[in-house]
Design an enzyme around this catalytic site. Structure first.
Site, mmCIF file in Angstrom:
data_model
loop_
_atom_site.group_PDB
_atom_site.id
_atom_site.type_symbol
_atom_site.label_atom_id
_atom_site.label_comp_id
_atom_site.label_asym_id
_atom_site.label_seq_id
_atom_site.Cartn_x
_atom_site.Cartn_y
_atom_site.Cartn_z
ATOM 1 N N CYS A 70 0.744 -1.076 0.049
ATOM 2 C CA CYS A 70 -0.049 0.147 0.144
ATOM 3 C C CYS A 70 0.829 1.205 0.105
ATOM 4 O O CYS A 70 0.431 2.172 -0.712
ATOM 5 C CB CYS A 70 -0.927 -0.040 1.013
ATOM 6 N N HIS A 108 -2.198 0.833 7.100
ATOM 7 C CA HIS A 108 -2.673 0.888 5.542
ATOM 8 C C HIS A 108 -2.548 2.566 5.090
ATOM 9 O O HIS A 108 -2.930 3.153 6.105
ATOM 10 C CB HIS A 108 -3.983 0.479 5.435
ATOM 11 N N ASP A 122 -7.913 3.592 -3.761
ATOM 12 C CA ASP A 122 -7.046 2.540 -3.209
ATOM 13 C C ASP A 122 -6.539 1.843 -4.449
ATOM 14 O O ASP A 122 -7.299 0.790 -4.673
ATOM 15 C CB ASP A 122 -7.612 1.966 -1.915
#
Length: 261
Positions: A70, A108, A122
């Protein structure tokens, strides 16, 4: 991010020269990114340090055609979007565990893009939404990845749910990519990190996903899952080349299996 890097990045994800920063452009870049840039943690098992600066991320993701997790994927995608004129805010999120608890802050990284409405973006959570999610929308949002819901949480945070299951809680406070550096280090070094205990490389396809985990190739097409064992190192290298478009001069060392107490 300079114009030359933007051009190479767009070529990497197969995107044409962009126009104005609109939701249609954002949706197109979002799904193209996930279909071309894999979610992967190979660097951890190759002994490659993960460094969160633009030059290193461009070298890895754009030039070497690799992927990342991420902090890398959403971190660099944020730079591309800003260069294209989008208003982007980097946010920290805690991930829900199977028992409903929340992990630690900075576990995250997520993006918020402000257009006429606010969107959660995302490209770094693995199997997730193919397209951006409207943040201030109380109804379920249909997506090829499932039915998503964004709901208010305490302290101005929001929870993201997939098919009714909570995935992560996004904080409202704006962050810098450097804020994630300590947790990024923890993720790649701690024996308690999910990423040190697993090996994966996965990307979205037109009708499902393709994943390599160690010597296993897993494909999902139209909801049907197929798993096969790759026979030997050459077959594994060829699978990375065929399905992800990059060459490995050596294979990552699989993590030691966890022994139950």
């Amino acid at each position: 991010m300079d114009d030359q890097t933007v051009r190479r990045y767009l070529e990497r994800i197969g995107a044409p020269a962009p126009g104005e920063p609109t939701i249609d452009l954002l949706r197109d870049l979002h799904v193209r990114h996930q279909r071309t840039v894999p979610f992967e943690n190979l660097s951890i098992h190759l002994g490659e340090p993960i460094v969160l600066d633009e030059a290193t991320l461009v070298g890895k993701i754009v030039d070497r055609r690799r992927g990342g997790f991420c902090y890398e994927l959403n971190g660099l995608f944020a730079q591309l979007l800003r260069a294209l004129g989008f208003r982007v805010t980097l946010l920290s999120a805690k991930v829900f565990t199977p028992d409903g608890a929340l992990t630690h802050p900075f576990d995250h990284a997520v993006l918020r893009v402000d257009l006429d409405e606010r969107f959660l973006v995302d490209v770094g959570f693995g199997a997730h939404a193919s397209y951006p999610l409207r943040q201030d929308w109380p109804e379920p949002q249909a997506d090829p990845g499932g039915e998503f819901l964004v709901v208010d949480a305490p302290n101005g945070d929001v929870d993201v749910l997939t098919n009714g299951t909570p995935q992560y809680r996004v904080e409202a406070r704006a962050r810098e990519l450097s804020d994630f550096a300590p947790t990024c280090w923890w993720q790649q070094t701690s024996p308690d990190s999910h990423f040190t205990r697993s090996l994966t490389c996965s990307r979205l396809t037109d009708d499902g996903r393709v994943t390599i985990s160690g010597n296993r190739l897993v494909t999902t097409a139209a909801g049907e899952r197929t798993e096969s064992v790759l026979a030997g190192d050459d077959a594994v290298r060829e699978a990375y080349r065929t399905h992800f478009g990059f060459e490995l001069d050596r294979l990552p060392t699989p993590p030691e299996p966890t022994v139950a107490a």
